[in-house]
Design an enzyme around this catalytic site. Structure first.
Site, PDB file in Angstrom:
ATOM      1  N   HIS A  76     -17.201   8.659  -8.059  1.00 13.32           N
ATOM      2  CA  HIS A  76     -17.820   7.423  -8.538  1.00 13.32           C
ATOM      3  C   HIS A  76     -16.928   6.232  -8.216  1.00 13.32           C
ATOM      4  O   HIS A  76     -15.710   6.282  -8.409  1.00 13.32           O
ATOM      5  CB  HIS A  76     -18.037   7.507 -10.053  1.00 13.32           C
ATOM      6  CG  HIS A  76     -18.558   6.241 -10.662  1.00 13.32           C
ATOM      7  ND1 HIS A  76     -17.861   5.512 -11.611  1.00 13.32           N
ATOM      8  CD2 HIS A  76     -19.716   5.555 -10.449  1.00 13.32           C
ATOM      9  CE1 HIS A  76     -18.575   4.463 -11.958  1.00 13.32           C
ATOM     10  NE2 HIS A  76     -19.698   4.454 -11.278  1.00 13.32           N
ATOM     11  N   SER A  77     -17.516   5.179  -7.679  1.00 15.31           N
ATOM     12  CA  SER A  77     -16.852   3.879  -7.555  1.00 15.31           C
ATOM     13  C   SER A  77     -15.571   3.967  -6.712  1.00 15.31           C
ATOM     14  O   SER A  77     -15.619   4.331  -5.533  1.00 15.31           O
ATOM     15  CB  SER A  77     -16.571   3.336  -8.970  1.00 15.31           C
ATOM     16  OG  SER A  77     -16.220   1.986  -8.956  1.00 15.31           O
TER      17      SER A  77
END
Length: 228
Positions: A76-77
């Site tokens: 994520h991210s």
């Protein structure tokens, strides 16, 4: 049964995957949600030399010591950087890479270089002004669980040149409802475009903002199940 390793983003910890991990486990899958060094419940391990290389080793270590094969590795991210680095080290153990509204780096890039000159200048400035020269605190958050990141984690680059890693199937989950004024929104849009240009599987939807594993865990798990 599939093996999932779910990697959180900047300032977070493995706790952000709690609901999604529970759903995957309920479906019979093997799920690991490691927290990167110096973050979450491991904040006491933070020091200036922790960086992207440390994080890559964190995740590679889980895969190696748990003797995992055919791993669906999810980042994520910020951790688009991390899973890209892990793929370079362990391409033979990975079945699929999933970038959840995540950075897609090219060879030799860092978060600072991808984010553009303004943010690249802001990182060391923030570290000097409020972080003892090496810490970057999370911005505008009421979540006490978020922890500072090291300056090195943003300036250290990733090497991407392993021919086997290039053949790992990849999925990009693009969030369309990130705030327009958020400085990272154009960064993730650029990463989504890189994924599309590279021919990856691309899923785009309004999923409840950047932290979709917390706001819409069922939808995220549905997309992850399609990677098995």
């Amino acid at each position: 049964m599939a093996s999932f390793v779910l990697v959180h983003g900047a300032w977070d910890g493995g706790y952000v995957w709690k609901d999604a991990a529970a759903l995957l486990r309920d479906a019979g899958h093997e799920v690991y949600v490691p927290t990167l060094t110096g973050l979450g419940e491991r904040t006491h391990l933070a020091h200036p030399d922790v960086g992207l290389t440390t994080f890559i080793q964190n995740i590679a270590g889980v895969i190696q010591y748990e003797d995992l094969q055919d791993v669906i590795l999810v980042g994520h991210s910020y951790s688009g950087m991390v899973i890209s680095g892990v793929a370079e080290r362990l391409p033979d153990r990975l079945k699929h890479l999933v970038f959840v509204d995540a950075v897609v780096p090219y060879d030799g890039e860092s978060i600072a270089s991808i984010s553009g000159p303004h943010m690249a200048e802001q990182f060391p400035k923030d570290a000097q002004e409020t972080g003892d020269g090496w810490k970057i605190h999370p911005r505008a958050t009421s979540d006490w669980r978020k922890s500072p990141m090291t300056l090195l984690s943003f300036t250290e680059s990733v090497d991407i040149n392993h021919p086997e890693a290039a053949h790992i199937p990849r999925t990009y989950i693009e969030v369309l409802d990130n705030p327009e004024q958020w400085p990272m929104t154009p960064v993730f849009r650029k990463s989504a475009q890189r994924a599309k240009d590279s021919g990856w599987r691309h899923v785009a939807a309004e999923l409840g903002g950047h932290w979709i594993m917390q706001t819409q865990p069922q939808k995220v798990v549905h997309i992850l199940n399609d990677c098995i």
